[in-house]
Design a protein around this motif. Structure first.
Motif, short mmCIF file in Angstrom:
data_model
loop_
_atom_site.label_atom_id
_atom_site.label_comp_id
_atom_site.label_asym_id
_atom_site.label_seq_id
_atom_site.Cartn_x
_atom_site.Cartn_y
_atom_site.Cartn_z
N ASP A 1 0.83 -1.20 0.00
CA ASP A 1 0.00 0.00 0.00
C ASP A 1 0.87 1.26 0.00
OD1 ASP A 1 -2.59 1.32 0.18
OD2 ASP A 1 -1.98 1.86 2.21
N ILE A 2 1.98 1.23 0.75
CA ILE A 2 2.90 2.37 0.79
C ILE A 2 3.47 2.63 -0.60
CG2 ILE A 2 5.14 3.16 1.66
CD1 ILE A 2 4.48 1.78 4.30
N ILE A 3 3.79 1.56 -1.32
CA ILE A 3 4.39 1.71 -2.64
C ILE A 3 3.37 2.20 -3.67
CG2 ILE A 3 5.52 0.48 -4.54
CD1 ILE A 3 6.66 -1.44 -2.42
N ASN A 4 2.20 1.64 -3.66
CA ASN A 4 1.27 1.82 -4.77
C ASN A 4 0.23 2.92 -4.57
OD1 ASN A 4 2.30 -0.39 -6.40
ND2 ASN A 4 1.41 -1.76 -4.85
N ASN A 5 0.08 3.43 -3.34
CA ASN A 5 -0.94 4.44 -3.09
C ASN A 5 -0.32 5.68 -2.45
OD1 ASN A 5 -3.41 2.89 -3.92
ND2 ASN A 5 -2.67 1.52 -2.30
N TRP A 6 -1.11 6.74 -2.39
CA TRP A 6 -0.59 8.00 -1.90
C TRP A 6 -0.33 7.96 -0.39
CZ3 TRP A 6 1.23 11.36 -5.21
CH2 TRP A 6 0.70 11.42 -6.49
N ILE B 1 2.97 27.11 -2.93
CA ILE B 1 1.89 26.20 -3.31
C ILE B 1 0.55 26.86 -2.98
CG2 ILE B 1 3.34 24.18 -2.94
CD1 ILE B 1 1.84 23.68 -0.33
N THR B 2 -0.50 26.33 -3.55
CA THR B 2 -1.84 26.88 -3.33
C THR B 2 -2.76 25.77 -2.82
OG1 THR B 2 -2.63 26.38 -5.56
CG2 THR B 2 -1.45 28.46 -5.24
N THR B 3 -4.00 26.11 -2.61
CA THR B 3 -4.97 25.12 -2.16
C THR B 3 -5.37 24.16 -3.27
OG1 THR B 3 -6.73 26.72 -2.58
CG2 THR B 3 -5.90 26.56 -0.31
N ASN B 4 -4.99 24.48 -4.50
CA ASN B 4 -5.24 23.58 -5.62
C ASN B 4 -4.15 22.50 -5.67
OD1 ASN B 4 -7.49 25.06 -6.57
ND2 ASN B 4 -6.12 26.50 -7.62
N ARG B 5 -4.55 21.26 -5.62
CA ARG B 5 -3.61 20.14 -5.61
C ARG B 5 -2.91 20.01 -6.96
NH1 ARG B 5 -3.70 14.38 -6.38
NH2 ARG B 5 -2.55 13.25 -4.76
N GLN B 6 -1.59 19.99 -6.92
CA GLN B 6 -0.82 19.82 -8.14
C GLN B 6 0.00 18.53 -8.03
OE1 GLN B 6 2.40 22.77 -8.57
NE2 GLN B 6 1.86 23.52 -6.53
N THR B 7 0.24 17.86 -9.16
CA THR B 7 0.94 16.58 -9.17
C THR B 7 2.08 16.62 -10.17
OG1 THR B 7 -0.52 15.66 -10.87
CG2 THR B 7 -1.16 15.32 -8.56
N HIS C 1 13.80 5.00 -11.44
CA HIS C 1 12.43 4.64 -11.80
C HIS C 1 11.51 5.80 -11.48
CE1 HIS C 1 10.90 3.99 -7.70
NE2 HIS C 1 12.06 3.42 -7.43
N ALA C 2 10.28 5.72 -11.90
CA ALA C 2 9.34 6.83 -11.74
C ALA C 2 8.76 6.87 -10.33
CB ALA C 2 8.21 6.70 -12.76
N THR C 3 8.64 8.08 -9.78
CA THR C 3 7.93 8.31 -8.52
C THR C 3 6.90 9.40 -8.75
OG1 THR C 3 9.61 9.91 -7.80
CG2 THR C 3 9.89 7.62 -7.09
N ASN C 4 5.86 9.40 -7.93
CA ASN C 4 4.75 10.35 -8.09
C ASN C 4 4.66 11.26 -6.87
OD1 ASN C 4 3.72 7.50 -9.35
ND2 ASN C 4 3.23 9.24 -10.67
N TRP C 5 4.40 12.55 -7.12
CA TRP C 5 4.37 13.54 -6.05
C TRP C 5 3.18 14.47 -6.24
CZ3 TRP C 5 8.04 13.13 -2.24
CH2 TRP C 5 9.10 12.26 -2.52
N ALA C 6 2.69 14.96 -5.12
CA ALA C 6 1.58 15.92 -5.14
C ALA C 6 1.75 16.88 -3.96
CB ALA C 6 0.23 15.21 -5.06
N PHE D 1 3.12 11.33 -1.78
CA PHE D 1 4.01 10.62 -2.69
C PHE D 1 3.58 9.16 -2.80
CE2 PHE D 1 5.73 9.97 1.52
CZ PHE D 1 6.14 8.64 1.52
N LYS D 2 3.99 8.50 -3.88
CA LYS D 2 3.82 7.06 -4.04
C LYS D 2 4.89 6.54 -5.00
CE LYS D 2 0.25 7.22 -7.68
NZ LYS D 2 -1.10 6.70 -8.06
N ASN D 3 4.99 5.21 -5.08
CA ASN D 3 6.03 4.53 -5.85
C ASN D 3 7.42 4.77 -5.31
OD1 ASN D 3 4.35 3.20 -7.75
ND2 ASN D 3 4.15 5.11 -8.92
N VAL D 4 7.49 5.05 -4.02
CA VAL D 4 8.77 5.11 -3.31
C VAL D 4 8.90 3.84 -2.48
CG1 VAL D 4 10.14 6.34 -1.59
CG2 VAL D 4 8.77 7.63 -3.25
N TYR D 5 9.95 3.07 -2.69
CA TYR D 5 10.10 1.80 -1.98
C TYR D 5 10.61 2.03 -0.56
CZ TYR D 5 9.46 -0.64 -6.39
OH TYR D 5 8.92 -1.13 -7.56
N PRO D 6 9.94 1.48 0.43
CA PRO D 6 10.37 1.67 1.81
C PRO D 6 11.53 0.75 2.19
CG PRO D 6 8.42 0.29 1.76
CD PRO D 6 8.69 0.69 0.34
N CYS D 7 12.18 1.09 3.28
CA CYS D 7 13.23 0.24 3.83
C CYS D 7 12.56 -0.90 4.59
CB CYS D 7 14.13 1.03 4.77
SG CYS D 7 14.94 2.41 3.98
#
Length: 418
Positions: A214-219, A239-245, A277-282, A296-302
């Motif tokens: 879940d940590i890897i694949n979701n926000w 940053i603003t109240t509008n979510r940017q990714t 590899h690709a990671t996602n941020w918002a 964030f997501k797609n970050v592999y945990p220790c």
């Protein structure tokens, strides 16, 4: 009969007068000396008075010490409120509590964590060092030379070097016991450069494969509270109240690299990443609280399944837009020497690791050197919260997979800025 009584009275009166005269003579002889001495009762009275005054002064002194330990008073070292904005200098920035780095940058140039040149003293062996101050988990200050440093401050010098970094932790709001460790080693007027690692600091939370997936694949949600965090520089885009990714398609990562670990408070210029590899941020601004939110997501945990991985991030990850407001209270700095023995803190085979830090992949499992460590989360009286671990000195090896025993006890702390 009356004559006899009268005669006796005359005799007794005369004797009394004689005795009184003798006493007067004795007093006249010793009075000048008597004032030089104290009676025992007067001595006891005066000593009690002095003791009371000493206790009052001692209590006042302790009160002053505690006042300077409180978070209401910033501990200023060689950075100061009077020297905040040096626009003509590459070190330009704003006062941030006492330590030089990181602080909110005002100049469009990189600042590495080596401090201003004027405060770096040349050692007899040609190396360089400076003085740093850090807040410890128990509320005391730790003053040290920067014992995790490059072998030169000359940017044109050949060879690889070590850059000291500063470290803090943020809890992941939707995963109890999991934290993001931020290790910063250079700063710009738009962002600071972080290594980002996802680590389970709570030893009582088990490694669960479903949660790790879940940590890897979701926000995952990070909250940077507005009173504890600020923008990295004057040119940082708010940053603003509008979510940017944003998708960072070429995020470098390091797997089981003994030069790079989440607890390691240096940046080694010679370390090669395992790959990208690709990671996602918002990011967005919380309209109700004013806090900065980073996801964030797609970050592999220790963890045991994936090994140890850290990420060398830039401004596109959004987390790099922010630094702490007080870099004395909310950061921990280098506590180890790496120049000649970088593998002292970490090797890829944990059973051979004899360093002073726990392995971030096995916290709470009792495997390898984790069996030596005790962990705690400390709510400090000064308002700070720290993760503290201790490895005691022992001559006993707790299990066959553990590292060699250590004759020294080690304490390690990470401030949690939340």
């Amino acid at each position: 009969m009356n004559k006899y009584i009268k005669k006796c009275l005359i005799i007794y009166t005369s004797l009394a007068l004689i005795l009184v005269g003798m006493a007067g003579a004795a007093y006249a002889i010793t009075a000048s000396d008597a004032n030089k001495y104290l009676t025992r009762s007067q001595f006891a009275t005066d000593m009690a008075f002095i003791q009371t005054k000493l206790e009052e002064k001692e209590a006042g002194l302790i009160g002053n010490i505690n006042k300077y330990r409180s978070t209401d008073v910033l501990f200023s070292t060689w950075d100061s409120p009077e020297l905040q904005n040096l626009e003509s200098n590459y070190r330009g920035g704003y006062f941030n509590g006492g330590n030089y780095f990181p602080r909110k940058k005002s100049h469009n140039s990189w600042t590495y964590n080596i401090g201003p040149v004027e405060t770096i003293n040349a050692r007899h062996d040609g190396m360089y060092e400076n003085i740093r101050i850090y807040r410890l988990w128990n509320g005391n200050y730790y003053v040290t030379n920067d014992i995790s440093y490059r072998d030169t401050i000359d940017p044109s010098a050949s060879g690889q070097g070590w850059y000291p970094t500063v470290l803090c932790a943020l809890p992941i709001e939707n995963h109890k016991g999991w934290y993001v460790l931020l290790s910063s080693y250079q700063s710009y007027s738009t962002y600071t450069h972080y290594y980002v690692s996802v680590v389970k600091l709570d030893p009582n939370v088990p490694y669960d494969n479903t949660e790790i997936s879940d940590i890897i694949n979701n926000w995952n949600i990070l909250r940077l509270k507005k009173d504890l965090w600020q923008y990295a520089g004057v040119n940082t885009t708010p940053i603003t109240t509008n979510r940017q990714t944003y998708t960072y398609s070429t995020t470098p990562y390091f797997t089981n690299n003994f030069y790079i670990t989440p607890f390691m408070q240096t940046y080694y210029t010679g370390a090669s990443s395992t790959g990208t590899h690709a990671t996602n941020w918002a990011t967005y601004l919380d309209a109700e609280t004013g806090d900065y939110i980073v996801e964030f997501k797609n970050v592999y945990p220790c963890c045991p399944a994936y090994g140890e991985r850290t990420y060398n991030e830039s401004a596109v990850t959004y987390i790099s837009k922010f630094i702490v407001r007080d870099n004395v209270e909310y950061l921990m700095g280098p506590v180890g020497y790496y120049q000649t023995r970088p593998g002292y803190y970490y090797v890829s085979n944990p059973s051979n690791w004899v360093g002073v830090l726990p392995d971030t992949r096995y916290i709470g499992t009792g495997q390898y050197n984790d069996s030596y460590y005790e962990y705690e989360f400390v709510d400090c009286a000064n308002g700070l919260k720290y993760w503290h671990c201790r490895r005691g000195s022992t001559d006993v090896k707790p299990n066959s997979s553990a590292a060699n025993p250590s004759a020294l006890a080690h304490n390690y702390s990470i401030p949690i800025v939340y």
